[in-house]
Write an enzyme that holds these catalytic residues in place. Sequence first.
Site, mmCIF file in Angstrom:
data_model
loop_
_atom_site.group_PDB
_atom_site.id
_atom_site.type_symbol
_atom_site.label_atom_id
_atom_site.label_comp_id
_atom_site.label_asym_id
_atom_site.label_seq_id
_atom_site.Cartn_x
_atom_site.Cartn_y
_atom_site.Cartn_z
ATOM 1 N N CYS A 196 41.202 43.315 41.630
ATOM 2 C CA CYS A 196 39.897 42.649 42.314
ATOM 3 C C CYS A 196 40.102 41.345 41.364
ATOM 4 C CB CYS A 196 38.674 43.188 42.050
ATOM 5 S SG CYS A 196 37.455 42.151 42.411
ATOM 6 N N CYS B 196 35.954 39.944 40.488
ATOM 7 C CA CYS B 196 35.345 40.663 39.662
ATOM 8 C C CYS B 196 36.000 41.925 39.168
ATOM 9 C CB CYS B 196 33.748 41.006 39.893
ATOM 10 S SG CYS B 196 33.469 41.417 41.437
ATOM 11 N N SER B 197 35.479 43.205 39.534
ATOM 12 C CA SER B 197 36.165 44.437 39.322
ATOM 13 C C SER B 197 35.760 45.472 40.395
ATOM 14 C CB SER B 197 35.645 44.953 38.060
ATOM 15 O OG SER B 197 34.282 45.174 38.116
ATOM 16 N N CYS B 198 35.803 45.013 41.665
ATOM 17 C CA CYS B 198 35.546 45.900 42.685
ATOM 18 C C CYS B 198 36.466 47.280 42.643
ATOM 19 C CB CYS B 198 35.620 45.393 43.950
ATOM 20 S SG CYS B 198 34.627 44.070 44.455
#
Lengths: 126, 203
Positions: free
Chosen positions: B105, B108-110
Site C-alpha cells: 500500500c 498508507c497501510s491498507c
Amino acid sequence: MAQLAESPSLPRDEEGPVFREPWEAQAFGLTVALHKKGLFSWEEWTAQLSMEIARAQRQGDADLGDSYYRHWLAALEALSNRKGLSNSDELASRTRQWREAYLNTPHGRAVELSAGLDGRRGSSED
Amino acid sequence: MSHDHDHTDPPADIALRVKALESLLVEKGLVNPAALDAIIETYEHRVGPRNGARVVARAWTDPEFKAALLEDASAAVAELGYEGRQGEHLQVVENTPELHNLVVCTLCSCYPWTVLGLPPVWYKSAPYRARAVSEPHSVLAEFGTHLPASTRIQVWDSTSEMRYLVLPMRPAGAEDFDEEALQSLVTRNAMIGVEQVSMPGRG
C-alpha cells in the site's frame, strides 16, 4: 532469515504482537469503533492517515513503521476535529486533567479522571 | 527513585492524548467502552494470518473453492466466516511459475485485515512502500526470495476499496499433505508475496 537482519532499509519483525503498547491498541480500536458507528467512511479515514504520514515524512520522520501509530493518532485527532466529534481545546485540557489525575493519585491506586482538576488552562504546574 | 509514593507516574504524553480522546468520545456517547474492548480483543487475539492460511490451504485442496475465490474473493472468504469490516473488496491473486504477485500500500497501510490481521511493521514502513514498486526484485531478495529470471513480478497497490491476498504456489513435496498440514506451511509473508511457501526444513 539471517540475511534479513543485514538489510537496514527494511525494518523487520517476527509474527509478534500486533500492538507494541496499549495506547496503540486503544487508538486503533477507537478508529474502528467510530467508523462502525458511521461517523466517517473508511475512504475518509485512509485519506486522512495518508496525509498525516506524508506530512510526517516531509518533517523528517524516517517513517520506518515504528512511528505508524503516532501518525494514526494524529489522523484520528484531526478527523475527529473535522467531523465535530471533539476539538483540540477540549483534547488539550482533558490531556492535562489526566496528567494531574495521575499526579494526584497515590501509587498503587486506580487513577480516576476526577482526581485531576477540571483541566482549566494554567492549572497545571508542569 | 528519589520521590515518595504519594503519586502515580503519568504515562507518556501520547498515551495521555489517547486517554483524553477516548474519555471524551465515551462521555459524548460516540464510543461504547464494551464495543471498544471487543474490537481490540478481536484484532489482538482472534484475527490473524491463520485465517488467510486456512483460505490458501482450502484453495489448494478444493478446486471449486479456488475457482470461487479467484472469481469473488470477498464472497468466498465470507463463506468461511471472514467478512470485511470496512466495506472493502478482497481480490485474490494467484502465483504461478510465470507470475509472482506482491502486495503493497504505497500511501498508507491498507491491508486485508480480515484474513491477515494487522500489518507487520515493515509493511507500514516508507522503504517497503516505495521500494516494492520501484525495485520489487531487490525487495524480494532481501526477504530471501529469488525467482527465476523468467518469472514476471506483478505489484498490487492496495486502496481503501480494494485489498489483495496472494495465493502462493503449493510447494513441491506437499502433495500428500492434508488441509490442516498445508495450513501450517502458509506464512503471512507468503500471502503478502514477499516469500514463497516452502517445505519445513528447506526454508
